[in-house]
Each structure stands twice: as structure tokens, then as C-alpha cells.
Design a protein around this motif. Structure first.
Motif, PDB file in Angstrom:
ATOM      1  N   TYR B  93       0.554  -1.355  -0.042  1.00  0.00           N
ATOM      2  CA  TYR B  93       0.354  -0.260  -0.661  1.00  0.00           C
ATOM      3  C   TYR B  93       0.894   0.857   0.610  1.00  0.00           C
ATOM      4  O   TYR B  93       0.677   2.115  -0.576  1.00  0.00           O
ATOM      5  CB  TYR B  93      -0.687   0.094   1.360  1.00  0.00           C
ATOM      6  N   PHE B  94       2.268   1.007   0.805  1.00  0.00           N
ATOM      7  CA  PHE B  94       2.922   2.235   0.898  1.00  0.00           C
ATOM      8  C   PHE B  94       3.657   2.710  -0.296  1.00  0.00           C
ATOM      9  O   PHE B  94       3.455   3.487  -0.741  1.00  0.00           O
ATOM     10  CB  PHE B  94       3.798   2.087   2.072  1.00  0.00           C
ATOM     11  N   GLU B  95       4.021   1.324  -1.193  1.00  0.00           N
ATOM     12  CA  GLU B  95       4.906   1.450  -2.224  1.00  0.00           C
ATOM     13  C   GLU B  95       3.320   2.202  -3.514  1.00  0.00           C
ATOM     14  O   GLU B  95       4.034   3.273  -4.389  1.00  0.00           O
ATOM     15  CB  GLU B  95       5.092   0.129  -2.848  1.00  0.00           C
ATOM     16  N   ILE B  96       2.360   1.915  -3.492  1.00  0.00           N
ATOM     17  CA  ILE B  96       0.740   2.836  -4.241  1.00  0.00           C
ATOM     18  C   ILE B  96       1.018   3.669  -4.187  1.00  0.00           C
ATOM     19  O   ILE B  96       0.890   5.220  -4.806  1.00  0.00           O
ATOM     20  CB  ILE B  96       0.203   1.632  -4.202  1.00  0.00           C
ATOM     21  N   ALA B  97       0.747   3.973  -2.799  1.00  0.00           N
ATOM     22  CA  ALA B  97       1.046   5.626  -2.200  1.00  0.00           C
ATOM     23  C   ALA B  97       2.346   6.608  -3.098  1.00  0.00           C
ATOM     24  O   ALA B  97       2.259   7.644  -3.340  1.00  0.00           O
ATOM     25  CB  ALA B  97       0.649   5.935  -0.745  1.00  0.00           C
ATOM     26  N   ASP B  98       3.380   6.261  -2.629  1.00  0.00           N
ATOM     27  CA  ASP B  98       4.696   6.985  -3.087  1.00  0.00           C
ATOM     28  C   ASP B  98       4.937   7.453  -4.417  1.00  0.00           C
ATOM     29  O   ASP B  98       5.060   8.209  -4.560  1.00  0.00           O
ATOM     30  CB  ASP B  98       5.764   5.890  -2.793  1.00  0.00           C
ATOM     31  N   LYS B  99       3.969   6.044  -5.420  1.00  0.00           N
ATOM     32  CA  LYS B  99       3.734   6.317  -6.547  1.00  0.00           C
ATOM     33  C   LYS B  99       3.135   7.435  -7.265  1.00  0.00           C
ATOM     34  O   LYS B  99       3.073   7.775  -7.889  1.00  0.00           O
ATOM     35  CB  LYS B  99       3.371   4.458  -7.792  1.00  0.00           C
ATOM     36  N   TYR B 100       1.439   7.488  -6.284  1.00  0.00           N
ATOM     37  CA  TYR B 100       0.405   8.245  -6.917  1.00  0.00           C
ATOM     38  C   TYR B 100       0.777   9.571  -6.052  1.00  0.00           C
ATOM     39  O   TYR B 100       0.774  10.657  -7.376  1.00  0.00           O
ATOM     40  CB  TYR B 100      -0.800   8.446  -6.065  1.00  0.00           C
ATOM     41  N   LYS B 101       2.050   9.925  -4.888  1.00  0.00           N
ATOM     42  CA  LYS B 101       3.066  11.007  -4.657  1.00  0.00           C
ATOM     43  C   LYS B 101       3.525  11.685  -5.796  1.00  0.00           C
ATOM     44  O   LYS B 101       3.226  12.457  -5.975  1.00  0.00           O
ATOM     45  CB  LYS B 101       3.226  10.695  -3.455  1.00  0.00           C
ATOM     46  N   TYR B 102       4.040  10.580  -6.168  1.00  0.00           N
ATOM     47  CA  TYR B 102       4.932  10.905  -7.424  1.00  0.00           C
ATOM     48  C   TYR B 102       4.405  11.783  -8.821  1.00  0.00           C
ATOM     49  O   TYR B 102       5.307  12.499  -9.561  1.00  0.00           O
ATOM     50  CB  TYR B 102       6.554  10.320  -7.770  1.00  0.00           C
ATOM     51  N   ARG B 103       3.066  11.034  -9.047  1.00  0.00           N
ATOM     52  CA  ARG B 103       2.692  11.420 -10.601  1.00  0.00           C
ATOM     53  C   ARG B 103       1.769  12.833  -9.866  1.00  0.00           C
ATOM     54  O   ARG B 103       1.019  12.525 -11.071  1.00  0.00           O
ATOM     55  CB  ARG B 103       1.941  10.010 -10.849  1.00  0.00           C
TER      56      ARG B 103
END
Lengths: 65, 219
Positions: B93-103
Motif C-alpha cells: 500500500y505504501f509503494e502504491i501511495a508513493d507512486k501516486y504521490k510522484y505522479r
């Protein structure tokens, strides 16, 4: 007379179309990587190349600071 | 500048590489792809649709391996989202959140960071990282008051950890960015007293001098 004018206009359009096409080809060749460069310097040029080759792209966004 | 020969070979043959100046010729492109940090490498298909992205530098072999994985749909946002459906893995979930953050998708990022926290304990280490990321997003969107409150809460809840120290320096930093010079100076001085061996003491000391210099100039 009208027929001659029409023919002349069509020939001129054909000449313009061919020369524009040539310019586009020259432009894409001009901005392609060459020599030691392996990269494009604008997204527009790269997108043309990607469209022609079907290759994926990596866009390296950078700034001067 | 990527000059490793393996990188040059790869991009001469396998993919197309573009060096896009985000503040000049390709500023609109950078905006369209929501690029806010540098360097950012956005991997797109031949039509320009984003596959995924790499933020920051990686060693050449890791960089190429990551790009190959992304091209093959491994480790991309879509891949992680499909795995999340069948998994209760908070790190995922954290990895997904991070990807959305950088997008540049803060609402999706917030939702997934909150999921990390809600499915764990609010003071476990992963929750701490998620809370810090959420607070950072507030700061970057110039919501300084909420950010400062967030950093204070993290500093208190994670006292004695590296996270508390990191949150500690962002309190005066955010105060300064808010334009509150007097309180920023006070908070930087407080940070130096609380964390005298921190690597950020030099920065805090220098910034205090600069802020005091600015304050004197305005008198």
C-alpha cells in the motif's frame, strides 16, 4: 482557360505538398541523435521517432538548478 | 547525465531516450506529466502514455533493470494495484501511495497512505513514514499550518527516533516558508538545542544567520 488554370493550381499544390514532406523528413533527420548522442533533445522529435518505430520512450526531465 | 556505456547501448537500440528541459523547451510536457522533482524519468509507450516513472538517480544496472521490468509490466502502478486486491500488505500500500504521490495524484496518494496507517498502529514505523509523507504533501501544497501541526505530532509520537529528528527540522523550515521569520529563527534555535549532533545543525545555523541578516535589513 479554366482547365489550364485548374491544372496549374493542382501542379502547384502537388509541388508544395512534396516539398513540405521533404522538409518534414529533413527535420526529423536533423533532430535525430547522431554522432556520440544517443538521445533526442525535445519530446516532439522523440514522439515522431517513437511513432515510426513503435519503441517506448524514457523522458529524462531535468532543470539547470 | 547518463554516460554509462550500457545505458548508451540500450538507448541506442531498445528504446528512445529524451532529455527534456522542464523549464524551457519541454516545460508544457513536464506539466502534462505532473513532474515536480528532478531528475524524473517517465517511461511511456510509443504513443506517450505513461507506463511508470523513476524519481531520482539509480546505479546504471538497477536503472536499466527497473526500466525493463516496467516495460514488461512488473512493479508498475497497475501491477501493484492488481496485487493489492488480493493482499493485505501494508508495504505494498505504501509503494502504491508513493507512486501516486510522484505522479502528482495527491488524493489517491492520501487514500493509500491513510490505508497504511489505518491497517496498522499509528506509531509503528510504517505508519510513521506514511504520516510523514502525508505531512510533506501538505507542506508542498503550501498548507504550512497543517504541515507544522503534522510534523509536531510526528516529533512527539516518535520521540527518540530518526523520524522525530527529521520532523524536527521541518518545523522551522515550514515556519520559514510560511514567512514567519521570527518564529522560524526561534524554532531553528530550538532544533539545534534538541538535536545538537544532527547533520542538519549546520544548515540550521546558517539559516538562522541569514534570517537574522534579513530581519536586521528590514529594521
Amino acid at each position: 482557360m479554366k482547365k489550364k488554370m485548374f491544372t496549374l493550381v493542382m501542379v502547384m499544390i502537388a509541388i508544395i505538398a512534396v516539398s513540405c514532406g521533404k522538409k518534414a523528413d529533413e527535420a526529423s533527420v536533423q533532430h535525430a541523435p547522431s554522432g556520440d548522442k544517443f538521445y533526442y533533445t525535445t519530446f516532439a522529435d522523440a514522439k515522431v521517432a517513437a511513432g515510426e518505430s513503435g519503441k517506448a520512450m524514457v523522458l529524462d526531465f531535468y532543470t539547470d538548478w | 547525465m547518463l554516460i554509462d556505456s550500457s545505458i548508451i547501448d540500450y538507448f541506442s537500440n531498445e528504446m528512445i531516450f529524451v532529455k527534456a528541459h522542464a523549464e524551457a523547451a519541454d516545460s508544457l510536457t513536464a506539466k502534462n506529466y505532473n513532474v515536480s522533482g528532478f531528475p524524473t524519468f517517465v517511461i511511456v509507450d510509443s504513443k506517450g502514455k505513461e507506463i511508470d516513472r523513476i524519481v531520482g538517480y539509480l546505479p546504471a544496472d538497477e536503472f536499466l533493470a527497473t526500466i525493463e521490468d516496467y516495460k514488461n509490466g512488473i512493479g508498475t502502478l497497475d501491477d501493484l494495484l492488481s496485487k493489492a486486491d488480493a493482499s493485505a500488505d501494508r508495504s505494498l500500500y505504501f509503494e502504491i501511495a508513493d507512486k501516486y504521490k510522484y505522479r502528482g495524484a495527491p488524493e489517491d496518494a492520501t487514500m493509500w497512505f491513510k490505508k497504511v496507517i489505518s491497517e496498522g498502529e499509528p506509531t509503528d514505523s510504517l505508519s510513521g513514514e506514511a504520516r510523514f509523507a502525508l505531512t510533506d504533501m501538505k507542506r508542498r501544497s503550501k498548507d504550512f499550518d497543517e504541515a507544522i501541526d503534522g510534523y509536531r505530532a510526528i516529533k512527539k509520537d516518535f520521540k527518540g527516533t530518526a523520524l522525530a529528528e527529521t520532523a524536527g527540522i521541518y518545523i522551522p523550515f515550514s515556519t520559514m516558508k510560511k514567512g514567519d521569520t521570527a518564529n522560524a529563527i526561534m524554532e531553528f534555535e530550538k532544533f539545534i538545542k534538541e538535536f545538537p549532533s544532527s547533520v542538519d545543525v549546520e544548515y540550521a545555523t546558517k539559516t538562522i544567520r541569514e534570517l537574522k541578516g534579513d530581519t536586521l535589513d528590514t529594521k
